[in-house]
Motif scaffolding. Structure first.
Motif, PDB file in Angstrom:
ATOM      1  N   GLU A  60     -27.591  96.580  56.299  1.00 22.82           N
ATOM      2  CA  GLU A  60     -26.951  97.546  57.192  1.00 22.82           C
ATOM      3  C   GLU A  60     -25.814  96.892  57.967  1.00 22.82           C
ATOM      4  O   GLU A  60     -25.881  95.721  58.295  1.00 22.82           O
ATOM      5  CB  GLU A  60     -27.959  98.059  58.235  1.00 22.82           C
ATOM      6  CG  GLU A  60     -29.144  98.762  57.642  1.00 22.82           C
ATOM      7  CD  GLU A  60     -30.117  99.232  58.710  1.00 22.82           C
ATOM      8  OE1 GLU A  60     -29.908  98.874  59.893  1.00 22.82           O
ATOM      9  OE2 GLU A  60     -31.054  99.944  58.359  1.00 22.82           O
ATOM     10  N   VAL A  70     -24.632  96.415  61.408  1.00 21.95           N
ATOM     11  CA  VAL A  70     -25.276  96.582  62.716  1.00 21.95           C
ATOM     12  C   VAL A  70     -24.262  96.667  63.849  1.00 21.95           C
ATOM     13  O   VAL A  70     -24.577  97.150  64.929  1.00 21.95           O
ATOM     14  CB  VAL A  70     -26.300  95.466  63.024  1.00 21.95           C
ATOM     15  CG1 VAL A  70     -27.471  95.543  62.060  1.00 21.95           C
ATOM     16  CG2 VAL A  70     -25.673  94.097  63.006  1.00 21.95           C
ATOM     17  N   HIS A  76     -24.539  94.180  69.624  1.00 19.95           N
ATOM     18  CA  HIS A  76     -25.852  94.086  68.983  1.00 19.95           C
ATOM     19  C   HIS A  76     -26.488  92.702  69.237  1.00 19.95           C
ATOM     20  O   HIS A  76     -25.801  91.691  69.191  1.00 19.95           O
ATOM     21  CB  HIS A  76     -25.712  94.316  67.471  1.00 19.95           C
ATOM     22  CG  HIS A  76     -27.002  94.665  66.808  1.00 19.95           C
ATOM     23  ND1 HIS A  76     -27.944  93.715  66.490  1.00 19.95           N
ATOM     24  CD2 HIS A  76     -27.517  95.849  66.421  1.00 19.95           C
ATOM     25  CE1 HIS A  76     -28.985  94.315  65.925  1.00 19.95           C
ATOM     26  NE2 HIS A  76     -28.750  95.612  65.862  1.00 19.95           N
ATOM     27  N   CYS A 110     -35.188  99.393  62.853  1.00 18.70           N
ATOM     28  CA  CYS A 110     -34.200  98.327  62.933  1.00 18.70           C
ATOM     29  C   CYS A 110     -34.716  97.085  62.205  1.00 18.70           C
ATOM     30  O   CYS A 110     -35.801  96.594  62.513  1.00 18.70           O
ATOM     31  CB  CYS A 110     -33.931  97.996  64.401  1.00 18.70           C
ATOM     32  SG  CYS A 110     -32.864  96.569  64.621  1.00 18.70           S
ATOM     33  N   TYR A 170     -26.161 104.747  64.039  1.00 20.28           N
ATOM     34  CA  TYR A 170     -24.974 103.900  64.189  1.00 20.28           C
ATOM     35  C   TYR A 170     -24.008 104.686  65.051  1.00 20.28           C
ATOM     36  O   TYR A 170     -23.555 105.765  64.669  1.00 20.28           O
ATOM     37  CB  TYR A 170     -24.388 103.661  62.795  1.00 20.28           C
ATOM     38  CG  TYR A 170     -23.445 102.484  62.666  1.00 20.28           C
ATOM     39  CD1 TYR A 170     -23.667 101.303  63.374  1.00 20.28           C
ATOM     40  CD2 TYR A 170     -22.360 102.515  61.791  1.00 20.28           C
ATOM     41  CE1 TYR A 170     -22.818 100.213  63.214  1.00 20.28           C
ATOM     42  CE2 TYR A 170     -21.513 101.435  61.625  1.00 20.28           C
ATOM     43  CZ  TYR A 170     -21.737 100.289  62.345  1.00 20.28           C
ATOM     44  OH  TYR A 170     -20.906  99.210  62.193  1.00 20.28           O
ATOM     45  N   ARG A 171     -23.727 104.190  66.260  1.00 20.06           N
ATOM     46  CA  ARG A 171     -22.943 105.022  67.177  1.00 20.06           C
ATOM     47  C   ARG A 171     -21.826 104.218  67.827  1.00 20.06           C
ATOM     48  O   ARG A 171     -21.831 102.990  67.812  1.00 20.06           O
ATOM     49  CB  ARG A 171     -23.860 105.586  68.254  1.00 20.06           C
ATOM     50  CG  ARG A 171     -24.553 104.506  69.065  1.00 20.06           C
ATOM     51  CD  ARG A 171     -25.687 105.108  69.888  1.00 20.06           C
ATOM     52  NE  ARG A 171     -26.480 104.073  70.506  1.00 20.06           N
ATOM     53  CZ  ARG A 171     -26.372 103.720  71.793  1.00 20.06           C
ATOM     54  NH1 ARG A 171     -25.495 104.283  72.567  1.00 20.06           N
ATOM     55  NH2 ARG A 171     -27.161 102.785  72.276  1.00 20.06           N
ATOM     56  N   ARG A 225     -25.562  99.659  65.994  1.00 25.66           N
ATOM     57  CA  ARG A 225     -26.779 100.306  65.559  1.00 25.66           C
ATOM     58  C   ARG A 225     -27.923  99.652  66.335  1.00 25.66           C
ATOM     59  O   ARG A 225     -28.552  98.707  65.876  1.00 25.66           O
ATOM     60  CB  ARG A 225     -26.970 100.089  64.052  1.00 25.66           C
ATOM     61  CG  ARG A 225     -28.060 100.951  63.412  1.00 25.66           C
ATOM     62  CD  ARG A 225     -28.366 100.485  62.005  1.00 25.66           C
ATOM     63  NE  ARG A 225     -27.194 100.475  61.138  1.00 25.66           N
ATOM     64  CZ  ARG A 225     -26.710 101.552  60.517  1.00 25.66           C
ATOM     65  NH1 ARG A 225     -27.297 102.702  60.652  1.00 25.66           N
ATOM     66  NH2 ARG A 225     -25.651 101.459  59.750  1.00 25.66           N
TER      67      ARG A 225
END
Lengths: 201, 310
Positions: free
Chosen positions: B223, B225, B240, B272, B291-292, B300
């Motif tokens: 992913e 992140v 993150h 996660c 994911y923002r 994320r």
């Protein structure tokens, strides 16, 4: 008490080529961490191979505690950890068997290296480079080993794995008073690790 | 400015045989999103063997037959269908592959650069592109095995720059190069971006990525992140906890290792993937995490650094 290279000269046999190493001297005391510097192709890996006995010098000698390296029998007191761990293990052997190549593994070593028991049943293609490198280190850390040659051992690893592996190696080097030769292109890493540097010109 | 490349929620999985004839679906990339604008170098940073090279192969449409790709890829505003990918690859989208093994070992460098064309203009062009990367005219007459590591890398860049690409995908360009050679090679990619192309740099080396990239996407266990401006790293504006751990593990930044290992494909649940190693991990991290956007970047994480609670 030291690892000494005296006037080592070595060339891969090709016509008209200069030797890769030309009269190189090197001394390493137990507890010392010697960084080898030099651009690509200057013979850093070749020097490690000579010190560990994988290649024989055209002239010059390698002495371990005053005695020529070739007179040692059994497990070589100078062990090399390679840049590409996937080429340093038998692809057809489970890693548990690969570990036993060097004899029984000391207690606590696998835990300290974060090697999970399930990995012992796997083949090299089923593990990542960082996971394989842990096995190569565990295999090299035998009681009779006095010097470790670390040739770009963390170049292919992510930063966290790199920090894990070096924290472990420094700790072991101190406990066993090992001498380390460290090869890396990463200068902040070398400054962090080495007690002394030598440049291959 | 319209992005050259936009990847949204990309996933790539492989069908493999487990024990006997049982088929197993192995998800390698699970949720990857990023965008590359004209003139921009975007780095995807993730550890070796984590499957990020598959991103390049997915964009080019050259994944192996036992793979499945889902998600959206658009190139110059249009969806990049397999047929369109086949039409633009090697021309508008070019790949600079990892190593010399991608060159034809039985063909001299010159003809490989010209892709079979023999006319005078092709010769002039190949000569010019070699010169641009500091390679002499004699390089054309060499076979790949006669090149040193650094020369081979420059030949690979030359094959890409011989066309006028809109998007250059670079896969692990620096292993085996010393620091000076690596900086020079990366400088060539920055030049391509300064010429207006988008550059997608796929690497495990965060430090080198930061020397040329504008944006950095951090890839962990399949992913993305975090996506951040390169400047956010030095300024400490990281979002993150994994990115923070990567940064703190740099030899010059403390050399702090966190324990544990990155989970492999198929070992990750719904939540996660970093939760088990995360200093801030909580039970709710085992559920889905979106994911923002946050503070000019993307993250994320339920409890990002510098972010208010969701």
């Amino acid at each position: 008490m030291s690892l000494e290279a005296k006037q080592l000269t070595f060339g891969y046999r090709r016509k008209g080529k200069e030797p890769v190493l030309d009269h190189i001297d090197l001394t390493l005391e137990p507890g010392e961490r010697l960084g080898l510097l030099g651009p690509s192709g200057r013979g850093k890996t070749t020097l490690c191979k000579l010190l560990a006995g994988y290649e024989k010098p055209d002239s010059g000698t390698v002495l371990v505690d005053g005695k020529p390296l070739k007179e040692y029998r059994g497990i070589c007191p100078v062990q090399m950890i390679w840049q590409h761990p996937e080429t340093a293990v038998d692809p057809l052997m489970k890693l548990g068997d690969t570990l036993k190549e060097g004899g029984p593994v000391e207690e606590g070593l696998l835990e300290a290296l974060h090697i999970q028991p399930a990995w012992l049943e796997r083949y090299p293609t089923e593990l990542s480079g960082g996971e394989l490198q842990r096995f190569c280190i565990a295999r090299a850390l035998r009681p009779g080993v006095r010097y470790l040659l670390c040739d770009e051992v963390s170049a292919m690893l992510d930063l966290i794995t790199q920090a894990q592996i070096w924290t472990f190696l420094l700790d072991q080097a101190e406990k066993r008073s090992l001498g380390l030769v460290i090869v890396s292109h990463n200068s902040p890493l070398m400054e962090k690790l080495c007690t002394r540097m030598q440049t291959l010109a | 400015m319209e992005p050259i490349l936009e990847v949204r929620n990309l996933s790539i999985s492989f069908t493999q045989y487990g024990r006997g004839t049982r088929q197993v679906l192995l998800p390698v990339i699970r949720d990857l999103s990023l965008a590359v604008a004209p003139g921009q170098v975007v780095a995807v940073v993730g550890s070796s063997g984590s499957g990020k090279s598959l991103l390049a192969h997915g964009i080019l449409g050259i994944l192996p037959y036992n793979s499945h790709m889902a998600g959206e890829i658009s190139f110059l505003g249009q969806p990049l269908t397999p047929r369109r990918a086949a039409a633009v690859r090697g021309k508008e989208i070019v790949l600079v592959p990892q190593g010399v093994t991608y060159l034809d070992p039985l063909m001299k460098v010159g003809p490989q650069l010209r892709k079979g064309r023999r006319d005078q203009s092709a010769r002039t062009a190949s000569r010019a592109v070699l010169e641009r990367y500091g390679l002499g005219a004699d390089t054309e007459e060499r076979y790949p095995f006669e090149l040193s590591g650094g020369m081979a890398r420059r030949v690979l860049i030359a094959t890409a720059a011989a066309e006028t690409p809109r998007l250059v995908i670079v896969d692990e360009p620096t292993p085996g190069l010393d620091a000076r050679a690596a900086r020079r090679v990366l400088g060539h990619f920055r030049e391509l971006a300064d010429g207006g192309a988008g550059v997608l740099l796929i690497t495990h080396d965060l430090e080198l990525a930061l020397t040329i990239a504008h944006r950095v996407a951090v890839f962990y266990a399949g992913e993305t992140v975090e996506e951040a401006d390169a400047a956010d790293f030095a300024a400490g504006r990281l979002r993150h906890p994994y990115t923070r751990a990567l940064w703190d593990a740099l030899p010059q930044n403390g050399f702090i290792p966190i324990s544990g290992a990155q989970p492999g494909p198929g070992e990750v649940g719904e939540g996660c993937p970093f939760a088990s190693r995360c200093p801030k991990g909580r039970p709710e991290c085992m559920g889905p995490v979106a994911y923002r956007e946050l503070d000019g970047g993307l993250v994320r994480c339920l409890y990002p650094e510098g972010g208010e609670q969701p």
